[in-house]
Design an enzyme around this catalytic site. Structure first.
Site, PDB file in Angstrom:
ATOM      1  N   LYS A  13       4.055  -6.910   0.016  1.00 23.24           N
ATOM      2  CA  LYS A  13       3.988  -6.516  -1.398  1.00 23.24           C
ATOM      3  C   LYS A  13       4.349  -5.039  -1.608  1.00 23.24           C
ATOM      4  O   LYS A  13       5.081  -4.694  -2.525  1.00 23.24           O
ATOM      5  CB  LYS A  13       2.547  -6.752  -1.858  1.00 23.24           C
ATOM      6  CG  LYS A  13       2.355  -7.006  -3.281  1.00 23.24           C
ATOM      7  CD  LYS A  13       0.948  -7.505  -3.541  1.00 23.24           C
ATOM      8  CE  LYS A  13      -0.091  -6.902  -2.616  1.00 23.24           C
ATOM      9  NZ  LYS A  13      -1.421  -6.780  -3.129  1.00 23.24           N
ATOM     10  N   ARG A  88      -7.868  -8.192 -10.776  1.00 28.90           N
ATOM     11  CA  ARG A  88      -8.448  -8.915  -9.645  1.00 28.90           C
ATOM     12  C   ARG A  88      -9.471  -9.950 -10.101  1.00 28.90           C
ATOM     13  O   ARG A  88      -9.969 -10.719  -9.288  1.00 28.90           O
ATOM     14  CB  ARG A  88      -9.131  -7.925  -8.712  1.00 28.90           C
ATOM     15  CG  ARG A  88      -8.240  -7.482  -7.529  1.00 28.90           C
ATOM     16  CD  ARG A  88      -9.138  -6.800  -6.567  1.00 28.90           C
ATOM     17  NE  ARG A  88      -8.755  -6.442  -5.266  1.00 28.90           N
ATOM     18  CZ  ARG A  88      -7.993  -5.425  -4.882  1.00 28.90           C
ATOM     19  NH1 ARG A  88      -7.336  -4.723  -5.737  1.00 28.90           N
ATOM     20  NH2 ARG A  88      -7.861  -5.135  -3.609  1.00 28.90           N
ATOM     21  N   ARG A 127      -0.365  -6.707  16.047  1.00 30.93           N
ATOM     22  CA  ARG A 127      -0.543  -5.246  16.001  1.00 30.93           C
ATOM     23  C   ARG A 127      -1.295  -4.770  17.239  1.00 30.93           C
ATOM     24  O   ARG A 127      -2.276  -5.384  17.653  1.00 30.93           O
ATOM     25  CB  ARG A 127      -1.376  -4.865  14.770  1.00 30.93           C
ATOM     26  CG  ARG A 127      -0.574  -4.807  13.530  1.00 30.93           C
ATOM     27  CD  ARG A 127      -1.161  -3.876  12.521  1.00 30.93           C
ATOM     28  NE  ARG A 127      -2.466  -4.313  12.037  1.00 30.93           N
ATOM     29  CZ  ARG A 127      -2.806  -4.317  10.737  1.00 30.93           C
ATOM     30  NH1 ARG A 127      -1.939  -3.925   9.832  1.00 30.93           N
ATOM     31  NH2 ARG A 127      -4.004  -4.679  10.374  1.00 30.93           N
ATOM     32  N   ARG A 160      -7.082  -4.019  17.706  1.00 29.90           N
ATOM     33  CA  ARG A 160      -8.259  -3.567  16.948  1.00 29.90           C
ATOM     34  C   ARG A 160      -9.176  -4.750  16.640  1.00 29.90           C
ATOM     35  O   ARG A 160      -8.714  -5.868  16.438  1.00 29.90           O
ATOM     36  CB  ARG A 160      -7.821  -2.910  15.641  1.00 29.90           C
ATOM     37  CG  ARG A 160      -7.300  -1.538  15.920  1.00 29.90           C
ATOM     38  CD  ARG A 160      -6.916  -0.756  14.719  1.00 29.90           C
ATOM     39  NE  ARG A 160      -6.865  -1.473  13.467  1.00 29.90           N
ATOM     40  CZ  ARG A 160      -6.263  -0.963  12.383  1.00 29.90           C
ATOM     41  NH1 ARG A 160      -5.669   0.204  12.455  1.00 29.90           N
ATOM     42  NH2 ARG A 160      -6.253  -1.625  11.269  1.00 29.90           N
ATOM     43  N   ARG A 171     -10.487 -12.980   5.925  1.00 29.93           N
ATOM     44  CA  ARG A 171      -9.995 -12.079   4.876  1.00 29.93           C
ATOM     45  C   ARG A 171      -9.064 -12.837   3.931  1.00 29.93           C
ATOM     46  O   ARG A 171      -9.083 -12.655   2.723  1.00 29.93           O
ATOM     47  CB  ARG A 171      -9.213 -10.921   5.512  1.00 29.93           C
ATOM     48  CG  ARG A 171      -9.984  -9.606   5.527  1.00 29.93           C
ATOM     49  CD  ARG A 171      -9.058  -8.461   5.913  1.00 29.93           C
ATOM     50  NE  ARG A 171      -8.979  -8.266   7.346  1.00 29.93           N
ATOM     51  CZ  ARG A 171      -8.003  -7.622   7.991  1.00 29.93           C
ATOM     52  NH1 ARG A 171      -6.996  -7.119   7.333  1.00 29.93           N
ATOM     53  NH2 ARG A 171      -8.023  -7.487   9.297  1.00 29.93           N
TER      54      ARG A 171
HETATM   55  P1  AMP Z   1      -6.763  -2.131  -2.392  1.00 29.30           P
HETATM   56  O1  AMP Z   1      -6.174  -0.828  -1.920  1.00 29.30           O
HETATM   57  O2  AMP Z   1      -6.001  -2.745  -3.535  1.00 29.30           O
HETATM   58  O3  AMP Z   1      -6.998  -3.110  -1.260  1.00 29.30           O
HETATM   59  O4  AMP Z   1      -8.205  -1.790  -2.979  1.00 29.30           O
HETATM   60  C1  AMP Z   1      -9.231  -1.195  -2.185  1.00 29.30           C
HETATM   61  C2  AMP Z   1     -10.589  -1.453  -2.796  1.00 29.30           C
HETATM   62  O5  AMP Z   1     -10.667  -0.856  -4.098  1.00 29.30           O
HETATM   63  C3  AMP Z   1     -10.932  -2.906  -3.021  1.00 29.30           C
HETATM   64  O6  AMP Z   1     -11.457  -3.514  -1.865  1.00 29.30           O
HETATM   65  C4  AMP Z   1     -11.975  -2.806  -4.146  1.00 29.30           C
HETATM   66  O7  AMP Z   1     -13.224  -2.387  -3.625  1.00 29.30           O
HETATM   67  C5  AMP Z   1     -11.435  -1.667  -4.994  1.00 29.30           C
HETATM   68  N1  AMP Z   1     -10.524  -2.178  -6.065  1.00 29.30           N
HETATM   69  C6  AMP Z   1      -9.171  -1.956  -6.159  1.00 29.30           C
HETATM   70  N2  AMP Z   1      -8.664  -2.560  -7.263  1.00 29.30           N
HETATM   71  C7  AMP Z   1      -9.712  -3.177  -7.878  1.00 29.30           C
HETATM   72  C8  AMP Z   1      -9.835  -3.981  -9.042  1.00 29.30           C
HETATM   73  N3  AMP Z   1      -8.776  -4.303  -9.805  1.00 29.30           N
HETATM   74  N4  AMP Z   1     -11.084  -4.446  -9.368  1.00 29.30           N
HETATM   75  C9  AMP Z   1     -12.155  -4.142  -8.624  1.00 29.30           C
HETATM   76  N5  AMP Z   1     -12.113  -3.402  -7.492  1.00 29.30           N
HETATM   77  C10 AMP Z   1     -10.905  -2.914  -7.123  1.00 29.30           C
END
Ligand code: AMP
Length: 219
Positions: A13, A88, A127, A160, A171
């Protein structure tokens, strides 16, 4: 033009988002990056988000929605933007629908990069890391010159703990559970599910084709 990107970890992505920005010149916004920025700056929001993010949970809709509105109100979003990591939840999706309508933006183009769990597991479990310099290799795409050892300091590469098959599958299951309802929210709209298992340049060709058609359609 408003673009929403969906796809599990390891689907490519980030690479595609970068190419789309190059093509369309719209601003890319990652709510994960925004939250990490808030944490680094030590803001109230950053402090509230810190523990939730560390535990892998979701920050509350209210906080994330407010943060998003303030980001898309900046001048660089006037012509549109690409969102990665938002919405999300279905509540966030409904909130975004309202904000877009209120501000006269078109409804979003939704790009969903579909890859099988087996492929992601293959990519991530390939990895390997060097314990000396922390460099990351990938035995499929970026192997060391000599199998199993670091090119720079001969450190013996290891896998890791969180890159094992079971953790990656968990996940992915968690990702599906959370994302499926959000994708369903968009499935009757301008929604495109693309095969993300192909080479990045082939995937991008398809994306740029569909974006060109969008531009012509709105000309
Ligand atoms: P990411 O870098 O997109 O994987 O986001 C890292 C973390 O930020 C996630 O695991 C959430 O804890 C928080 N986060 C990012 N975007 C959102 C969202 N749209 N709604 C709620 N939490 C978010």
């Amino acid at each position: 033009m408003i673009i929403l990107m969906f796809g599990p970890p390891g689907c490519g992505k980030g690479t595609q988002a970068c190419e789309i920005v190059g093509l369309t010149k719209i601003t890319a916004i990652s709510t994960g990056d925004l939250l990490r920025g808030e944490m680094k700056a030590g803001t109230e929001l950053g402090k509230k988000a810190q523990d939730i993010m560390a535990a892998g949970g979701l920050v509350s809709d209210e906080l994330v929605n407010d943060m998003l509105v303030s980001r898309i109100s900046r001048p660089d979003c006037k012509e549109g933007f690409l969102l990665d990591g938002y919405p999300r939840t279905v509540e966030q999706a409904k909130f975004l629908d309202g904000v877009l309508a209120q501000r006269g933006f078109p409804s979003p183009i939704v790009i969903h990069l579909d890859v099988s769990a087996d492929l992601v597991v293959g990519r991530i479990t390939a990895r390997k890391q060097c314990p000396v310099c922390n460099r990351i290799y990938n035995t499929m795409y970026q192997p060391p010159k000599n199998p199993g050892v670091c090119d720079f300091d001969n450190g013996v590469l290891f896998t890791r703990k969180d890159d094992n098959e079971e953790t990656v599958r968990e996940r992915l299951r968690a990702y599906d559970r959370l994302t499926d309802p959000v994708i369903r929210h968009y499935s009757s709209g301008n929604y495109h599910k693309l095969d993300g298992a192909r080479a990045p340049e082939v995937v991008f060709e398809e994306i740029s084709g569909l974006l060109q058609r969008e531009l012509v359609g709105h000309a």
